[in-house]
Scaffold this motif. Structure first.
Motif, PDB file in Angstrom:
ATOM      1  N   THR A  43       0.826  -1.204   0.000  1.00  0.00           N
ATOM      2  CA  THR A  43       0.000   0.000   0.000  1.00  0.00           C
ATOM      3  C   THR A  43       0.858   1.251   0.000  1.00  0.00           C
ATOM      4  OG1 THR A  43      -1.812  -1.110   1.177  1.00  0.00           O
ATOM      5  CG2 THR A  43      -1.756   1.293   1.270  1.00  0.00           C
ATOM      6  N   VAL A  44       1.864   1.266   0.879  1.00  0.00           N
ATOM      7  CA  VAL A  44       2.743   2.428   0.970  1.00  0.00           C
ATOM      8  C   VAL A  44       3.543   2.590  -0.316  1.00  0.00           C
ATOM      9  CG1 VAL A  44       4.634   3.468   2.265  1.00  0.00           C
ATOM     10  CG2 VAL A  44       2.859   2.216   3.471  1.00  0.00           C
ATOM     11  N   ASN A  45       4.002   1.484  -0.886  1.00  0.00           N
ATOM     12  CA  ASN A  45       4.776   1.553  -2.125  1.00  0.00           C
ATOM     13  C   ASN A  45       3.914   2.039  -3.286  1.00  0.00           C
ATOM     14  OD1 ASN A  45       7.389   0.932  -3.484  1.00  0.00           O
ATOM     15  ND2 ASN A  45       6.076  -0.413  -4.691  1.00  0.00           N
ATOM     16  N   ALA A  46       2.663   1.588  -3.334  1.00  0.00           N
ATOM     17  CA  ALA A  46       1.767   2.038  -4.398  1.00  0.00           C
ATOM     18  C   ALA A  46       1.506   3.536  -4.286  1.00  0.00           C
ATOM     19  CB  ALA A  46       0.458   1.260  -4.334  1.00  0.00           C
ATOM     20  N   LEU A  47       1.329   4.022  -3.068  1.00  0.00           N
ATOM     21  CA  LEU A  47       1.120   5.452  -2.882  1.00  0.00           C
ATOM     22  C   LEU A  47       2.359   6.236  -3.298  1.00  0.00           C
ATOM     23  CD1 LEU A  47      -0.579   7.822  -1.906  1.00  0.00           C
ATOM     24  CD2 LEU A  47       0.254   7.374   0.416  1.00  0.00           C
ATOM     25  N   ALA A  48       3.543   5.737  -2.928  1.00  0.00           N
ATOM     26  CA  ALA A  48       4.780   6.410  -3.322  1.00  0.00           C
ATOM     27  C   ALA A  48       4.924   6.439  -4.843  1.00  0.00           C
ATOM     28  CB  ALA A  48       5.986   5.718  -2.689  1.00  0.00           C
ATOM     29  N   ASP A  49       4.535   5.365  -5.510  1.00  0.00           N
ATOM     30  CA  ASP A  49       4.576   5.328  -6.972  1.00  0.00           C
ATOM     31  C   ASP A  49       3.698   6.419  -7.567  1.00  0.00           C
ATOM     32  OD1 ASP A  49       6.404   3.360  -7.619  1.00  0.00           O
ATOM     33  OD2 ASP A  49       4.940   1.733  -7.511  1.00  0.00           O
ATOM     34  N   VAL A  50       2.493   6.547  -7.032  1.00  0.00           N
ATOM     35  CA  VAL A  50       1.570   7.563  -7.541  1.00  0.00           C
ATOM     36  C   VAL A  50       2.115   8.968  -7.270  1.00  0.00           C
ATOM     37  CG1 VAL A  50      -0.729   8.566  -7.264  1.00  0.00           C
ATOM     38  CG2 VAL A  50      -0.453   6.086  -7.340  1.00  0.00           C
ATOM     39  N   LEU A  51       2.599   9.189  -6.053  1.00  0.00           N
ATOM     40  CA  LEU A  51       3.120  10.511  -5.701  1.00  0.00           C
ATOM     41  C   LEU A  51       4.310  10.896  -6.561  1.00  0.00           C
ATOM     42  CD1 LEU A  51       2.985  10.320  -1.794  1.00  0.00           C
ATOM     43  CD2 LEU A  51       1.431  11.560  -3.305  1.00  0.00           C
ATOM     44  N   ALA A  52       5.177   9.922  -6.851  1.00  0.00           N
ATOM     45  CA  ALA A  52       6.397  10.206  -7.610  1.00  0.00           C
ATOM     46  C   ALA A  52       6.086  10.818  -8.973  1.00  0.00           C
ATOM     47  CB  ALA A  52       7.219   8.927  -7.782  1.00  0.00           C
ATOM     48  N   GLY A  53       4.948  10.455  -9.544  1.00  0.00           N
ATOM     49  CA  GLY A  53       4.587  10.982 -10.848  1.00  0.00           C
ATOM     50  C   GLY A  53       4.028  12.384 -10.827  1.00  0.00           C
ATOM     51  N   HIS A  54       3.854  12.951  -9.623  1.00  0.00           N
ATOM     52  CA  HIS A  54       3.234  14.277  -9.519  1.00  0.00           C
ATOM     53  C   HIS A  54       4.081  15.249  -8.700  1.00  0.00           C
ATOM     54  CE1 HIS A  54      -0.660  13.062 -11.288  1.00  0.00           C
ATOM     55  NE2 HIS A  54      -0.377  11.888 -10.753  1.00  0.00           N
ATOM     56  N   LEU A  55       5.360  14.942  -8.544  1.00  0.00           N
ATOM     57  CA  LEU A  55       6.239  15.792  -7.743  1.00  0.00           C
ATOM     58  C   LEU A  55       7.313  16.476  -8.573  1.00  0.00           C
ATOM     59  CD1 LEU A  55       6.727  13.475  -4.622  1.00  0.00           C
ATOM     60  CD2 LEU A  55       5.230  15.467  -4.819  1.00  0.00           C
ATOM     61  N   ARG A  87       3.966   6.357  15.022  1.00  0.00           N
ATOM     62  CA  ARG A  87       3.417   5.574  13.919  1.00  0.00           C
ATOM     63  C   ARG A  87       3.175   6.457  12.694  1.00  0.00           C
ATOM     64  NH1 ARG A  87      -0.810   1.438  17.096  1.00  0.00           N
ATOM     65  NH2 ARG A  87       0.778  -0.192  17.453  1.00  0.00           N
ATOM     66  N   ALA A  88       2.600   7.629  12.910  1.00  0.00           N
ATOM     67  CA  ALA A  88       2.367   8.542  11.788  1.00  0.00           C
ATOM     68  C   ALA A  88       3.687   8.964  11.152  1.00  0.00           C
ATOM     69  CB  ALA A  88       1.581   9.761  12.259  1.00  0.00           C
ATOM     70  N   GLY A  89       4.679   9.268  11.980  1.00  0.00           N
ATOM     71  CA  GLY A  89       5.979   9.649  11.449  1.00  0.00           C
ATOM     72  C   GLY A  89       6.667   8.522  10.715  1.00  0.00           C
ATOM     73  N   SER A  90       6.448   7.279  11.164  1.00  0.00           N
ATOM     74  CA  SER A  90       7.042   6.134  10.498  1.00  0.00           C
ATOM     75  C   SER A  90       6.520   5.993   9.075  1.00  0.00           C
ATOM     76  CB  SER A  90       6.746   4.861  11.298  1.00  0.00           C
ATOM     77  OG  SER A  90       7.202   3.708  10.622  1.00  0.00           O
ATOM     78  N   VAL A  91       5.219   6.249   8.882  1.00  0.00           N
ATOM     79  CA  VAL A  91       4.654   6.190   7.533  1.00  0.00           C
ATOM     80  C   VAL A  91       5.307   7.236   6.634  1.00  0.00           C
ATOM     81  CG1 VAL A  91       2.554   6.452   6.164  1.00  0.00           C
ATOM     82  CG2 VAL A  91       2.462   5.293   8.371  1.00  0.00           C
ATOM     83  N   CYS A  92       5.429   8.452   7.143  1.00  0.00           N
ATOM     84  CA  CYS A  92       6.056   9.519   6.345  1.00  0.00           C
ATOM     85  C   CYS A  92       7.501   9.171   5.998  1.00  0.00           C
ATOM     86  CB  CYS A  92       6.011  10.834   7.111  1.00  0.00           C
ATOM     87  SG  CYS A  92       4.356  11.505   7.353  1.00  0.00           S
ATOM     88  N   ALA A  93       8.224   8.610   6.969  1.00  0.00           N
ATOM     89  CA  ALA A  93       9.611   8.243   6.713  1.00  0.00           C
ATOM     90  C   ALA A  93       9.719   7.142   5.678  1.00  0.00           C
ATOM     91  CB  ALA A  93      10.283   7.809   8.018  1.00  0.00           C
ATOM     92  N   THR A  94       8.803   6.166   5.749  1.00  0.00           N
ATOM     93  CA  THR A  94       8.813   5.079   4.774  1.00  0.00           C
ATOM     94  C   THR A  94       8.569   5.611   3.372  1.00  0.00           C
ATOM     95  OG1 THR A  94       7.989   3.531   6.442  1.00  0.00           O
ATOM     96  CG2 THR A  94       7.782   2.877   4.144  1.00  0.00           C
ATOM     97  N   ILE A  95       7.590   6.488   3.238  1.00  0.00           N
ATOM     98  CA  ILE A  95       7.302   7.077   1.925  1.00  0.00           C
ATOM     99  C   ILE A  95       8.481   7.917   1.451  1.00  0.00           C
ATOM    100  CG2 ILE A  95       5.823   8.758   0.739  1.00  0.00           C
ATOM    101  CD1 ILE A  95       3.495   7.710   2.389  1.00  0.00           C
ATOM    102  N   GLY A  96       9.119   8.637   2.377  1.00  0.00           N
ATOM    103  CA  GLY A  96      10.310   9.396   2.003  1.00  0.00           C
ATOM    104  C   GLY A  96      11.419   8.505   1.487  1.00  0.00           C
ATOM    105  N   GLU A  97      11.635   7.384   2.154  1.00  0.00           N
ATOM    106  CA  GLU A  97      12.647   6.418   1.707  1.00  0.00           C
ATOM    107  C   GLU A  97      12.329   5.918   0.296  1.00  0.00           C
ATOM    108  OE1 GLU A  97      15.334   5.052   2.989  1.00  0.00           O
ATOM    109  OE2 GLU A  97      15.350   5.593   5.113  1.00  0.00           O
ATOM    110  N   LEU A  98      11.069   5.561   0.070  1.00  0.00           N
ATOM    111  CA  LEU A  98      10.686   5.016  -1.229  1.00  0.00           C
ATOM    112  C   LEU A  98      10.814   6.063  -2.331  1.00  0.00           C
ATOM    113  CD1 LEU A  98       7.576   2.948  -0.090  1.00  0.00           C
ATOM    114  CD2 LEU A  98       9.783   2.035  -0.843  1.00  0.00           C
ATOM    115  N   LEU A  99      10.414   7.290  -2.043  1.00  0.00           N
ATOM    116  CA  LEU A  99      10.545   8.350  -3.044  1.00  0.00           C
ATOM    117  C   LEU A  99      12.011   8.628  -3.352  1.00  0.00           C
ATOM    118  CD1 LEU A  99       7.777  10.857  -1.852  1.00  0.00           C
ATOM    119  CD2 LEU A  99       7.733   9.395  -3.888  1.00  0.00           C
TER     120      LEU A  99
END
Length: 240
Positions: A43-55, A87-99
């Motif tokens: 789920t987190v990886n899919a969101l990062a994929d979508v975000l990457a195309g709009h940044l 927990r909220a910060g962990s999600v942001c950090a994970t997405i940051g790592e993936l991006l």
């Protein structure tokens, strides 16, 4: 009303979110853990994929990711607050790592966290009449036009500042009255997380450079959970 390129981009973003990101909830291990469960990494990886195309630099959108952390209803506030914020910060950090691995401009993403403690848990369980898994965080994504106008009418949407034009909203407004009868909760005060400048990372321990070499996507949740403060650093608290 005319249809602008940023409006079309927002529509495209909405279609991608609906088709590629299966849920706005991600789950953690029990016992107050801030480590994402393996089943939530896609789920987190899919969101990062979508975000990457709009940044990119040509994007007409400002993206704001608001993450609310939850915990079990029995947790006292002195435990629930740090647990849910972590927990909220962990999600942001994970997405940051993936991006970062996708070579996306993750500093263009504005991220905010809120620790709900057990407030939402108690309300939702009481109204549903059944046990729910609240070892989780829920995500909200807001897209606004980069071309802000002070004459734009204000909105009651949490996360949108005066003069900003809201184009897309994805995720639950958990603080509002719910369809199942859940009562309204106080408006949340989200804490912004500022992406660390790339130059700052060179000043950290060698462990950060070693993590850059990791390519196994499944390890992103574990590594990011311990690097929340390294990738995203707290900024001044903001109330909407």
């Amino acid at each position: 009303h005319c249809i602008t390129p940023c409006c079309l981009q927002a529509v495209h973003l909405g279609i991608q979110l609906r088709s590629k990101v299966s849920t706005a909830n991600v789950y953690f291990g029990r016992g107050g853990s801030s480590e994402l469960r393996p089943e939530s990494l896609p789920t987190v990886n899919a969101l990062a994929d979508v975000l990457a195309g709009h940044l990119g630099p040509n994007s007409g959108l400002i993206l704001k990711l608001l993450v609310a952390g939850h915990c079990g209803r029995g947790a006292p506030d002195f435990i629930g607050l740090p647990t849910t914020e972590e927990r909220a910060g962990s999600v942001c950090a994970t997405i940051g790592e993936l991006l970062l691995r996708k070579e996306a401009r993750f500093e263009r993403l504005q991220t905010f966290i809120y620790g709900c403690k057990a407030i939402v848990t108690r309300r939702d369980i009481e109204e549903s009449g059944q046990e729910l898994d609240f070892s989780r965080a829920e995500l909200r994504l807001i897209a606004i036009s980069r071309h802000t106008d002070s004459s734009t009418p204000s909105t009651d949407c949490v996360g949108v500042c005066p003069g900003e034009c809201l184009l897309l909203e994805w995720g639950r407004r958990w603080w509002e009255p719910q369809k199942d009868g859940g009562v309204a909760l106080p408006l949340p005060t989200y804490k912004p997380l500022n992406p660390a400048r790339l130059g700052d990372e060179e000043e950290e321990d060698d462990e950060s450079s070693n993590d850059e070499d990791e390519s196994d996507e499944a390890e992103a949740g574990t590594a990011a959970a311990t690097r929340t403060a390294h990738i995203f650093r707290p900024g001044p608290r903001r109330t909407w």
